[in-house]
Structures are given as C-alpha cells and as structure tokens.
Design an enzyme around this catalytic site. Sequence first.
Site, mmCIF file in Angstrom:
data_model
loop_
_atom_site.group_PDB
_atom_site.id
_atom_site.type_symbol
_atom_site.label_atom_id
_atom_site.label_comp_id
_atom_site.label_asym_id
_atom_site.label_seq_id
_atom_site.Cartn_x
_atom_site.Cartn_y
_atom_site.Cartn_z
ATOM 1 N N GLU A 79 0.832 -1.192 0.000
ATOM 2 C CA GLU A 79 0.000 0.000 0.000
ATOM 3 C C GLU A 79 0.876 1.256 0.000
ATOM 4 O OE1 GLU A 79 -1.971 -3.527 0.867
ATOM 5 O OE2 GLU A 79 -0.302 -2.695 2.034
ATOM 6 N N HIS A 106 10.429 14.832 9.996
ATOM 7 C CA HIS A 106 11.637 14.822 9.168
ATOM 8 C C HIS A 106 11.363 14.682 7.678
ATOM 9 C CE1 HIS A 106 14.643 13.583 12.558
ATOM 10 N NE2 HIS A 106 13.786 14.510 12.949
#
Length: 169
Positions: A79, A106
């Site tokens: 997925e 991040h």
Amino acid sequence: MPAMRVHVGSDHAGLELKDHLVAWLGEHGYEPVDHGPFVYDALDDYPVFCLRAAAGVAEDRAVGQDSLGVVVGGSGNGEQMAANKVTGIRSALVWSEDTAVLAREHNDANVVSVGGRMHSLEDMTRFVEVFLATPFSGDERHVRRIAQLGSYEQTGKLPPLPESARRDA
C-alpha cells in the site's frame, strides 16, 4: 477553519481497520474520504484503492487544501509502494509512535501506511492519530532533502554526490 481532509484506502486485509479509521476520523473532527474497498473481496487488487487515496491527497494539496492520507493493508508495504507512485506523495510505513512522528517531522510524509495484521487496532489507531497531529519541522536539512526527492521525481536526474561520498575526497 475547515476540517483536515483525510483520504483513506486499503486492501482486503485492511478493510475492517479502514472502516474503523473512517469512523474514528469523523468522530475526531477530520473529514474522511473513503476510497474503498467497501466490501470484503480477497481477490481485490489494492493498488486501485491506494492510488486513489494518494491521488486525492495530491489533488487537494495542489489547490491548497489541508489534506493527508492513510493507506492500510496486511503489512502496509504494498500500500505504501502504491501511494508513493503518485507524484508529490511521500508515504511512510509506520510501526510505532516514533516512526509516525519522524515521518511527519523529518520527511513531511503526507500519507501514512499501516499494517492491519501487524498491530492491535488500538496501536494502529494511535499511529494514525500521532501522524495526523504531528507537524513538519521545517528544518533546513529536511527541506533540502525533500527538495532533492521532488527534483528527482520531476526530472529523473540524480542529485550530485556530497564530498563525503567521493572516494577521492
């Protein structure tokens, strides 16, 4: 301020979790958009649902809509791979609260992938909750790295190697 839109798609193994998350999102002030599947079919091909969820995020963001996505599978791997094929999408497979935070802080991930057969319903819901609530840090090093990924996505040209990667340095 309008509710954040969250596009959701899954494979057959993630169907129950997807349905749970769609309800949970609505109950917690988000605007869920369910891209399916809507009935269990073990022979369904997951890419169609995950590509549509990721494309929904990309389309919303292109017009300034605050939008994120969630894709769910047995492991979450396929997925995530499907979602990452959509231009402008950075999908992260998360398996803990820490990976959910880091994906946003991040990497400015805009789609989260979770494995429905890997964790409890409570843990997976928490991973999604943390992902959705965590902002991108905006730190220059992260912005620079994301720009390199985006440039490669658009041009196919690799970024130059840094000095530290050169054998003759």
